[in-house]
Design an enzyme around this catalytic site. Structure first.
Site, PDB file in Angstrom:
ATOM      1  N   GLU A  80     -16.183  44.530 108.776  1.00 35.91           N
ATOM      2  CA  GLU A  80     -15.493  45.536 109.244  1.00 35.91           C
ATOM      3  C   GLU A  80     -14.044  45.552 108.803  1.00 35.91           C
ATOM      4  OE1 GLU A  80     -16.532  45.566 113.431  1.00 35.91           O
ATOM      5  OE2 GLU A  80     -18.834  45.553 113.088  1.00 35.91           O
ATOM      6  N   HIS A 120     -18.001  69.907  91.852  1.00 37.37           N
ATOM      7  CA  HIS A 120     -19.013  70.406  90.976  1.00 37.37           C
ATOM      8  C   HIS A 120     -19.756  71.838  90.960  1.00 37.37           C
ATOM      9  CE1 HIS A 120     -21.923  69.518  88.083  1.00 37.37           C
ATOM     10  NE2 HIS A 120     -23.053  69.853  88.839  1.00 37.37           N
ATOM     11  N   LYS A 131     -29.357  72.236  77.909  1.00 39.37           N
ATOM     12  CA  LYS A 131     -29.260  70.914  78.493  1.00 39.37           C
ATOM     13  C   LYS A 131     -30.374  70.808  79.509  1.00 39.37           C
ATOM     14  CE  LYS A 131     -26.659  67.483  81.347  1.00 39.37           C
ATOM     15  NZ  LYS A 131     -25.401  67.371  82.125  1.00 39.37           N
TER      16      LYS A 131
END
Length: 330
Positions: free
Chosen positions: A38, A133, A203
């Site tokens: 932690e 993106h 692609k």
């Protein structure tokens, strides 16, 4: 409201560049790790009523994994909200999980939306990032304000002064990036004052396997700029470079906002057919070790862009004007 600027340690170099451009100092904080894994991060100065910006790029590095960085950022943002900051903005130059913005198979997670929910849950008022993106998915994931910066102007500035008078083509390495490449092509064409051609690669991706070898566009004898939002393993860029080289391209540059350079990227991008590799400093290029790859690497500094965006938001200015390239596409 007064302006406050903070960062966690792993993004300190980038954040320091932003602070210098703003003419201010980074706020003081401390980070402690505990033996059970932690941690605790806390600010060491008063932020009550301040307009606070926290910079953290969310990518794995040699110190911390992406999930560790994300959790540390969330807890830090939450503590700043609890310290009564007037407004809290998360500045995330590279936003993790932005590629998982839709279901591609049944029962798939939509992780980008879950990430947005986490940032909202800790009390963030606004998120700022660069070249995600999928812009529509990013904008739709958040219920809070979200700002999207673009590196397009930096790429236009660079390539308009690093290209000769020969014919020029902008190529998208897949059909999904055609719009991004086209906006860049239009801006570059306006800046150069002459025609710039366009094309793209076929692609398909299934189960992690990429296929498709067809190049759309006549590149023979031309200088080519392959433009994408990020480079991960380098496979997509490498196959596009190969196709352009075999089609007779005279000079090949690849440009991407985020250079992750994971897995086989170092080897893939060492191809001598690739003359130039241009990225920004949202992610340090620490994974590149090949001398041939590093020799063609150009890194554009986006810290001043983030600094101006922070200044605009703090002073209620226009982000649109900041991103304008003169082609009316910002």
């Amino acid at each position: 409201m007064d302006l406050g600027l903070f960062t966690l340690n792993t993004s300190r170099d980038f954040a320091q560049g932003v602070a210098v451009a703003l003419g201010i100092s980074l706020g003081e904080h401390e980070e402690r790790d505990f033996v059970d894994g932690e941690h605790k991060s806390r600010i060491l100065e008063n932020v009550r009523g301040k307009d606070v910006f926290v910079i953290q790029s969310l990518h794995s590095d040699e110190q911390q994994g992406v999930n560790d960085k994300l959790i540390r950022l969330l807890w830090f943002l939450g503590s700043i909200r609890d310290a009564s900051a007037g407004r809290v903005t998360a500045v995330i130059p590279y936003l993790c999980y932005s590629r998982k913005e839709r279901k591609t198979k049944s029962r798939d997670p939509v992780t980008s939306r879950y990430l947005a929910t986490l940032l909202e849950a800790v009390g963030v008022d606004r998120v700022m990032t660069l070249d995600v993106h999928n812009l529509a998915a990013y904008q739709n994931a958040f219920r809070i304000h979200n700002e999207h910066l673009e590196a397009k102007k930096l790429f236009v500035d660079y390539f308009s002064t690093h290209q000769d008078s020969n014919e020029l083509m902008v190529i998208s390495p897949d059909i999904g990036g055609v719009k991004r490449a086209e906006l860049f092509r239009q801006a570059l064409q306006v800046r150069l004052g002459r025609a710039v051609g366009s094309g793209f690669m076929e692609k398909q991706r299934s189960a992690g396997v990429v296929s498709g070898e067809t190049l759309i566009g006549h590149v023979s004898g031309k200088a080519v700029i392959i433009l994408d939002d990020l480079i991960s393993s380098g496979g997509t860029i490498a196959r596009t470079v190969k196709a352009c080289s075999e089609a007779g391209a005279r000079h090949i540059s690849a440009a991407a906002t985020h250079g992750l350079f994971v897995s086989t990227a170092d080897e893939a991008l060492a191809d001598p057919a690739l003359d130039e590799l241009v990225v920004t400093n949202t992610v340090p290029a620490f994974r590149l070790h090949s001398e041939s790859t590093k020799a063609k690497l150009v890194i554009l500094n986006v810290a001043p862009l983030f600094a101006e965006a922070i200044r605009c938001l703090h002073e209620n200015g226009s982000i649109v004007e900041l991103l304008a390239t003169g082609d009316n596409s910002a």
